[in-house]
Write a protein that holds these residues in place. Structure first.
Motif, mmCIF file in Angstrom:
data_model
loop_
_atom_site.group_PDB
_atom_site.id
_atom_site.type_symbol
_atom_site.label_atom_id
_atom_site.label_comp_id
_atom_site.label_asym_id
_atom_site.label_seq_id
_atom_site.Cartn_x
_atom_site.Cartn_y
_atom_site.Cartn_z
ATOM 1 N N GLU A 77 43.480 -27.085 -6.739
ATOM 2 C CA GLU A 77 44.355 -27.655 -7.778
ATOM 3 C C GLU A 77 44.633 -26.663 -8.902
ATOM 4 N N LYS A 78 43.583 -26.079 -9.463
ATOM 5 C CA LYS A 78 43.714 -25.289 -10.685
ATOM 6 C C LYS A 78 43.792 -23.782 -10.411
ATOM 7 N N GLU A 79 44.632 -23.115 -11.190
ATOM 8 C CA GLU A 79 44.772 -21.667 -11.048
ATOM 9 C C GLU A 79 43.469 -20.949 -11.403
ATOM 10 N N ALA A 80 42.721 -21.468 -12.386
ATOM 11 C CA ALA A 80 41.476 -20.811 -12.804
ATOM 12 C C ALA A 80 40.475 -20.762 -11.645
ATOM 13 N N ALA A 81 40.350 -21.862 -10.905
ATOM 14 C CA ALA A 81 39.437 -21.890 -9.757
ATOM 15 C C ALA A 81 39.957 -20.973 -8.653
ATOM 16 N N GLN A 119 51.552 -24.389 12.238
ATOM 17 C CA GLN A 119 51.527 -23.235 13.139
ATOM 18 C C GLN A 119 50.109 -22.766 13.466
ATOM 19 N N LEU A 120 49.213 -22.831 12.489
ATOM 20 C CA LEU A 120 47.874 -22.283 12.684
ATOM 21 C C LEU A 120 46.884 -23.305 13.240
ATOM 22 N N LYS A 121 47.198 -24.591 13.064
ATOM 23 C CA LYS A 121 46.340 -25.662 13.593
ATOM 24 C C LYS A 121 44.896 -25.547 13.082
ATOM 25 N N ILE A 122 44.753 -25.361 11.769
ATOM 26 C CA ILE A 122 43.431 -25.303 11.149
ATOM 27 C C ILE A 122 43.359 -26.365 10.045
ATOM 28 N N PRO A 123 42.141 -26.831 9.729
ATOM 29 C CA PRO A 123 42.010 -27.892 8.724
ATOM 30 C C PRO A 123 42.328 -27.415 7.307
ATOM 31 N N VAL A 124 42.712 -28.380 6.470
ATOM 32 C CA VAL A 124 42.974 -28.121 5.054
ATOM 33 C C VAL A 124 41.923 -28.864 4.235
ATOM 34 N N LEU A 125 41.200 -28.146 3.386
ATOM 35 C CA LEU A 125 40.167 -28.723 2.536
ATOM 36 C C LEU A 125 40.643 -28.685 1.087
ATOM 37 N N GLY A 126 40.670 -29.846 0.439
ATOM 38 C CA GLY A 126 41.184 -29.936 -0.920
ATOM 39 C C GLY A 126 40.090 -29.797 -1.963
ATOM 40 N N LEU A 127 40.334 -28.931 -2.953
ATOM 41 C CA LEU A 127 39.413 -28.739 -4.076
ATOM 42 C C LEU A 127 40.165 -29.087 -5.355
ATOM 43 N N VAL A 128 39.884 -30.280 -5.884
ATOM 44 C CA VAL A 128 40.618 -30.782 -7.050
ATOM 45 C C VAL A 128 39.631 -31.319 -8.082
ATOM 46 N N GLY A 134 43.669 -35.615 -9.865
ATOM 47 C CA GLY A 134 43.370 -34.751 -8.719
ATOM 48 C C GLY A 134 43.722 -35.419 -7.410
ATOM 49 N N LEU A 135 43.416 -36.714 -7.317
ATOM 50 C CA LEU A 135 43.747 -37.462 -6.104
ATOM 51 C C LEU A 135 45.258 -37.643 -5.949
ATOM 52 N N LYS A 136 45.946 -37.841 -7.061
ATOM 53 C CA LYS A 136 47.406 -37.993 -7.001
ATOM 54 C C LYS A 136 48.049 -36.693 -6.501
ATOM 55 N N ILE A 137 47.487 -35.555 -6.897
ATOM 56 C CA ILE A 137 47.991 -34.268 -6.424
ATOM 57 C C ILE A 137 47.801 -34.155 -4.905
ATOM 58 N N LEU A 138 46.631 -34.532 -4.414
ATOM 59 C CA LEU A 138 46.406 -34.506 -2.966
ATOM 60 C C LEU A 138 47.388 -35.429 -2.252
ATOM 61 N N SER A 139 47.685 -36.574 -2.862
ATOM 62 C CA SER A 139 48.591 -37.533 -2.215
ATOM 63 C C SER A 139 50.000 -36.978 -2.095
ATOM 64 N N VAL A 214 35.686 -45.116 -10.767
ATOM 65 C CA VAL A 214 36.139 -46.237 -11.605
ATOM 66 C C VAL A 214 34.949 -46.983 -12.220
ATOM 67 N N LYS A 215 33.861 -47.126 -11.456
ATOM 68 C CA LYS A 215 32.685 -47.844 -11.951
ATOM 69 C C LYS A 215 31.970 -47.069 -13.061
ATOM 70 N N THR A 216 31.768 -45.759 -12.845
ATOM 71 C CA THR A 216 31.044 -44.945 -13.833
ATOM 72 C C THR A 216 31.919 -44.576 -15.023
ATOM 73 N N LYS A 217 33.237 -44.643 -14.821
ATOM 74 C CA LYS A 217 34.212 -44.273 -15.863
ATOM 75 C C LYS A 217 34.002 -42.838 -16.341
ATOM 76 N N LYS A 218 33.603 -41.984 -15.394
ATOM 77 C CA LYS A 218 33.392 -40.576 -15.704
ATOM 78 C C LYS A 218 34.278 -39.699 -14.820
ATOM 79 N N LYS A 219 34.742 -38.588 -15.370
ATOM 80 C CA LYS A 219 35.531 -37.615 -14.632
ATOM 81 C C LYS A 219 34.994 -36.227 -14.955
ATOM 82 N N ALA A 220 35.391 -35.243 -14.145
ATOM 83 C CA ALA A 220 34.940 -33.869 -14.377
ATOM 84 C C ALA A 220 35.942 -32.898 -13.772
ATOM 85 N N GLU A 221 36.092 -31.765 -14.423
ATOM 86 C CA GLU A 221 36.989 -30.733 -13.924
ATOM 87 C C GLU A 221 36.222 -29.778 -13.017
ATOM 88 N N ILE A 222 36.945 -29.108 -12.116
ATOM 89 C CA ILE A 222 36.321 -28.111 -11.243
ATOM 90 C C ILE A 222 35.567 -27.082 -12.082
#
Length: 248
Positions: A77-81, A119-128, A134-139, A214-222
Motif C-alpha cells: 500500500e505505502k511507498e515508505a514500506a 501471464q506469470l501465474k503466481i500469487p499476489v500477497l497484499g501488505l496494507v 487498507g482493505l478498501k484498497i485491496l478491494s 471493529v471489536k478492538t477499535k484499534k488500527k495500525a500502519e505498516i
C-alpha cells in the motif's frame, strides 16, 4: 469530480478504455524486483533500475514479453514500506516482484498487476495498513471501482491473499500500545460496512480479522513495525510470514 473521474466518464460514453484515448494520468505506480519486459521495444530489467525501481508506464499495451522467476508478487500500500523493501533488495533473498501505487491504486498499476498475474501465474500477497482503508484498497485491486466496471476484466486481480498488516498481528507481534491507533467513528462505520461487501463475505478468514478490528477499535500502519527497528519488516516480519505461509 477529479480529472481521473472525467476521463473515466468520457471513456465510458464512447465505449473504450482510457489508454485507447491516449489520455492518461502521470506515472504513479512503481515496480521493482524479479520481472523483465519490453516497453515500446526497450528491454527493462526491474532488478537493475536503481533503488526505487521502475515507474509503471501509463500505456500498458506497450508492454510485452513479460518474464520472471519470482515466486510471488508483493503488493504494498505505502511507498515508505515499498522503499524499505527496495532498498534492502528483499527480492534477492525472496524471489518476488514488489509493486506499489502509493495509496489508492491508479488505472495503470491495476492493469499492470492484472497483466503480470495473468501471464506469470503466481500469487499476489497484499501488505496494507491494518485499517478499513487498507482493505478498501485491496478491494479496488480485486474487484475494481464502481465507475470503471466497463473495463473490469483488464483491471482486476480477484485472488489477492492478505498477508498483513492484519488485526491479529498487533498482538501476535507484540506491537506497542503507542503504535496502536484508536479508530475514529468513521473508521468503525466503514469497517462495519465492509463486513457486508462480497469480497469479505466470501472469505471467513478475512471476516474474522475485520471483526477483530471493529471489536478492538484499534488500527495500525505498516510503518508501526519500524518501532522494533527500521529493518524489522524485511529481517523479521516478512521472513516469518513467508516461512509460516501466514496469509489468508
Amino acid at each position: 469530480m477529479d480529472s481521473d473521474g472525467v476521463l473515466d466518464d468520457v471513456a465510458t460514453m464512447i465505449g473504450c478504455t482510457r489508454s485507447n484515448l491516449h489520455v492518461v494520468a502521470s506515472d504513479k505506480g512503481l515496480v521493482v524486483g524479479r520481472i523483465q519486459f519490453e516497453e515500446d521495444g526497450d528491454y527493462i530489467d526491474c532488478t537493475k533500475m536503481g533503488v526505487g525501481g521502475k515507474a509503471i508506464p501509463p500505456y500498458i499495451d506497450k508492454i510485452e514479453n513479460i518474464t520472471s522467476d519470482a515466486e510471488f508478487i508483493l503488493l504494498v500500500e505505502k511507498e515508505a514500506a515499498y522503499m524499505r523493501l527496495a532498498e534492502d533488495r528483499f527480492y534477492n533473498r525472496y524471489p518476488c516482484i514488489i509493486i506499489t501505487a502509493k495509496g489508492q491504486p491508479d488505472v495503470a498499476t491495476r492493469m499492470f498487476l492484472s497483466r503480470a498475474t495473468a501471464q506469470l501465474k503466481i500469487p499476489v500477497l497484499g501488505l496494507v495498513d491494518s485499517d478499513p482503508y487498507g482493505l478498501k484498497i485491496l478491494s479496488v485491486y480485486m474487484s475494481g471501482s464502481k465507475n470503471m466496471s466497463y473495463d473490469s476484466a483488464s483491471l482486476t486481480t480477484p485472488d489477492i491473499q492478505w498477508l498483513g498488516l492484519r488485526p491479529s498481528d498487533l498482538d501476535r507481534y507484540d506491537l506497542p500500545d503507542q503504535c496502536r491507533l484508536d479508530m475514529t467513528e468513521n473508521d468503525i462505520k466503514t469497517g462495519k460496512e465492509l463486513m457486508k461487501e462480497d469480497f469479505i463475505l466470501k472469505n471467513p478468514a478475512w471476516m474474522k480479522e475485520l471483526a477483530i478490528m471493529v471489536k478492538t477499535k484499534k488500527k495500525a500502519e505498516i510503518q508501526a513495525l519500524s518501532s522494533f527497528g527500521f529493518q524489522y519488516i524485511t529481517e523479521v516480519y516478512l521472513p516469518r510470514k513467508l516461512k509460516e505461509g501466514d496469509w489468508i
